[in-house]
Design a protein around this motif. Structure first.
Motif, PDB file in Angstrom:
ATOM      1  N   ASP A  13       0.799  -1.222   0.000  1.00 14.76           N
ATOM      2  CA  ASP A  13       0.000   0.000   0.000  1.00 14.76           C
ATOM      3  C   ASP A  13       0.835   1.278   0.000  1.00 14.76           C
ATOM      4  O   ASP A  13       0.356   2.343   0.362  1.00 14.76           O
ATOM      5  CB  ASP A  13      -0.996   0.012   1.167  1.00 14.76           C
ATOM      6  CG  ASP A  13      -2.272   0.757   0.815  1.00 14.76           C
ATOM      7  OD1 ASP A  13      -2.620   0.793  -0.386  1.00 14.76           O
ATOM      8  OD2 ASP A  13      -2.902   1.322   1.726  1.00 14.76           O
ATOM      9  N   SER A  14       2.114   1.170  -0.391  1.00 10.87           N
ATOM     10  CA  SER A  14       2.939   2.359  -0.575  1.00 10.87           C
ATOM     11  C   SER A  14       2.616   2.968  -1.930  1.00 10.87           C
ATOM     12  O   SER A  14       2.169   2.268  -2.842  1.00 10.87           O
ATOM     13  CB  SER A  14       4.425   2.003  -0.514  1.00 10.87           C
ATOM     14  OG  SER A  14       4.769   1.507   0.768  1.00 10.87           O
ATOM     15  N   LEU A  15       2.845   4.275  -2.063  1.00 14.94           N
ATOM     16  CA  LEU A  15       2.551   4.980  -3.310  1.00 14.94           C
ATOM     17  C   LEU A  15       3.826   5.562  -3.904  1.00 14.94           C
ATOM     18  O   LEU A  15       4.694   6.050  -3.180  1.00 14.94           O
ATOM     19  CB  LEU A  15       1.570   6.130  -3.061  1.00 14.94           C
ATOM     20  CG  LEU A  15       0.187   5.750  -2.563  1.00 14.94           C
ATOM     21  CD1 LEU A  15      -0.595   7.006  -2.210  1.00 14.94           C
ATOM     22  CD2 LEU A  15      -0.547   4.942  -3.609  1.00 14.94           C
ATOM     23  N   MET A  16       3.921   5.528  -5.224  1.00 12.91           N
ATOM     24  CA  MET A  16       5.017   6.142  -5.943  1.00 12.91           C
ATOM     25  C   MET A  16       4.411   6.964  -7.062  1.00 12.91           C
ATOM     26  O   MET A  16       3.537   6.486  -7.788  1.00 12.91           O
ATOM     27  CB  MET A  16       5.947   5.076  -6.531  1.00 12.91           C
ATOM     28  CG  MET A  16       7.052   5.652  -7.386  1.00 12.91           C
ATOM     29  SD  MET A  16       8.179   4.407  -8.033  1.00 12.91           S
ATOM     30  CE  MET A  16       7.175   3.633  -9.291  1.00 12.91           C
ATOM     31  N   GLU A  17       4.862   8.193  -7.184  1.00 13.92           N
ATOM     32  CA  GLU A  17       4.411   9.037  -8.273  1.00 13.92           C
ATOM     33  C   GLU A  17       5.615   9.469  -9.097  1.00 13.92           C
ATOM     34  O   GLU A  17       6.545  10.073  -8.562  1.00 13.92           O
ATOM     35  CB  GLU A  17       3.684  10.276  -7.765  1.00 13.92           C
ATOM     36  CG  GLU A  17       3.189  11.154  -8.899  1.00 13.92           C
ATOM     37  CD  GLU A  17       2.436  12.388  -8.419  1.00 13.92           C
ATOM     38  OE1 GLU A  17       1.637  12.899  -9.198  1.00 13.92           O
ATOM     39  OE2 GLU A  17       2.665  12.815  -7.278  1.00 13.92           O
ATOM     40  N   ILE A  18       5.597   9.129 -10.372  1.00 13.82           N
ATOM     41  CA  ILE A  18       6.624   9.595 -11.301  1.00 13.82           C
ATOM     42  C   ILE A  18       6.000  10.745 -12.069  1.00 13.82           C
ATOM     43  O   ILE A  18       5.077  10.554 -12.864  1.00 13.82           O
ATOM     44  CB  ILE A  18       7.102   8.463 -12.227  1.00 13.82           C
ATOM     45  CG1 ILE A  18       7.754   7.370 -11.379  1.00 13.82           C
ATOM     46  CG2 ILE A  18       8.065   8.999 -13.280  1.00 13.82           C
ATOM     47  CD1 ILE A  18       8.187   6.152 -12.144  1.00 13.82           C
ATOM     48  N   ILE A  44       6.739  11.474   2.688  1.00 18.84           N
ATOM     49  CA  ILE A  44       7.103  11.505   1.269  1.00 18.84           C
ATOM     50  C   ILE A  44       8.607  11.673   1.141  1.00 18.84           C
ATOM     51  O   ILE A  44       9.212  12.489   1.824  1.00 18.84           O
ATOM     52  CB  ILE A  44       6.356  12.638   0.554  1.00 18.84           C
ATOM     53  CG1 ILE A  44       4.851  12.352   0.555  1.00 18.84           C
ATOM     54  CG2 ILE A  44       6.872  12.816  -0.867  1.00 18.84           C
ATOM     55  CD1 ILE A  44       4.000  13.477   0.020  1.00 18.84           C
ATOM     56  N   SER A  45       9.213  10.881   0.264  1.00 15.18           N
ATOM     57  CA  SER A  45      10.649  10.940   0.012  1.00 15.18           C
ATOM     58  C   SER A  45      10.890  11.097  -1.484  1.00 15.18           C
ATOM     59  O   SER A  45      10.148  10.550  -2.298  1.00 15.18           O
ATOM     60  CB  SER A  45      11.327   9.664   0.513  1.00 15.18           C
ATOM     61  OG  SER A  45      11.164   9.534   1.904  1.00 15.18           O
ATOM     62  N   ARG A  67      15.687   8.359  -1.413  1.00 17.16           N
ATOM     63  CA  ARG A  67      16.440   8.852  -0.257  1.00 17.16           C
ATOM     64  C   ARG A  67      15.452   9.085   0.883  1.00 17.16           C
ATOM     65  O   ARG A  67      14.612   9.968   0.806  1.00 17.16           O
ATOM     66  CB  ARG A  67      17.165  10.141  -0.638  1.00 17.16           C
ATOM     67  CG  ARG A  67      18.134  10.621   0.398  1.00 17.16           C
ATOM     68  CD  ARG A  67      18.802  11.916  -0.034  1.00 17.16           C
ATOM     69  NE  ARG A  67      17.837  12.999   0.019  1.00 17.16           N
ATOM     70  CZ  ARG A  67      17.647  13.898  -0.944  1.00 17.16           C
ATOM     71  NH1 ARG A  67      18.342  13.836  -2.054  1.00 17.16           N
ATOM     72  NH2 ARG A  67      16.757  14.853  -0.801  1.00 17.16           N
ATOM     73  N   TRP A  68      15.543   8.277   1.925  1.00 15.31           N
ATOM     74  CA  TRP A  68      14.600   8.347   3.052  1.00 15.31           C
ATOM     75  C   TRP A  68      15.097   9.360   4.084  1.00 15.31           C
ATOM     76  O   TRP A  68      15.102   9.101   5.268  1.00 15.31           O
ATOM     77  CB  TRP A  68      14.464   6.983   3.709  1.00 15.31           C
ATOM     78  CG  TRP A  68      14.212   5.851   2.762  1.00 15.31           C
ATOM     79  CD1 TRP A  68      15.069   4.852   2.444  1.00 15.31           C
ATOM     80  CD2 TRP A  68      13.010   5.593   2.023  1.00 15.31           C
ATOM     81  NE1 TRP A  68      14.491   3.984   1.544  1.00 15.31           N
ATOM     82  CE2 TRP A  68      13.216   4.422   1.266  1.00 15.31           C
ATOM     83  CE3 TRP A  68      11.784   6.239   1.907  1.00 15.31           C
ATOM     84  CZ2 TRP A  68      12.254   3.872   0.422  1.00 15.31           C
ATOM     85  CZ3 TRP A  68      10.818   5.697   1.070  1.00 15.31           C
ATOM     86  CH2 TRP A  68      11.060   4.529   0.348  1.00 15.31           C
TER      87      TRP A  68
END
Length: 113
Positions: A13-18, A44-45, A67-68
């Motif tokens: 359930d993590s999200l990534m937006e490119i 958000i990272s 990068r966290w």
């Protein structure tokens, strides 16, 4: 054709937006993880990466780093490929390595997951 730009959700359930995909294959965006090393709330990272440019019919491979820095002393590198399933749904398959900072060379053995 598989396009990396847009919003992606993984099985955790993590999200990534490119949000930016350049003509040369470089991209950037952001990652909102639901899984943290510290057990704290997700933040958000930033992410940056590149994809292999293929012809109209190809399934591109890609790599990116996250990068966290807002909540952890770790960096994760992802590699993967984009596919379209028989129903027309775009899907990313990835493998990742997470590197956490440790205090000494003797602790190096436990720094990569």
């Amino acid at each position: 054709q598989c396009q990396l730009n847009g919003l992606w959700r993984n099985d955790q359930d993590s999200l990534m937006e490119i949000s930016v995909l350049k003509d040369n294959g470089d991209f950037q965006g952001q990652y909102l993880t639901r899984v943290t090393l510290s057990g704290g709330c997700a933040q958000i990272s930033p992410l940056k990466g590149t994809q292999q440019q293929l012809g109209e019919e190809g399934w591109p491979t890609f790599a990116f780093t996250v990068r966290w820095d807002k909540f952890s002393n770790a960096t994760t590198a992802f590699v993967g490929q984009c596919f379209v399933d028989p129903g027309g749904k775009e899907m990313l398959t990835t493998m990742w390595l997470l590197r956490e900072a440790v205090g000494s060379l003797e602790e190096d053995w436990k720094a990569t997951r």
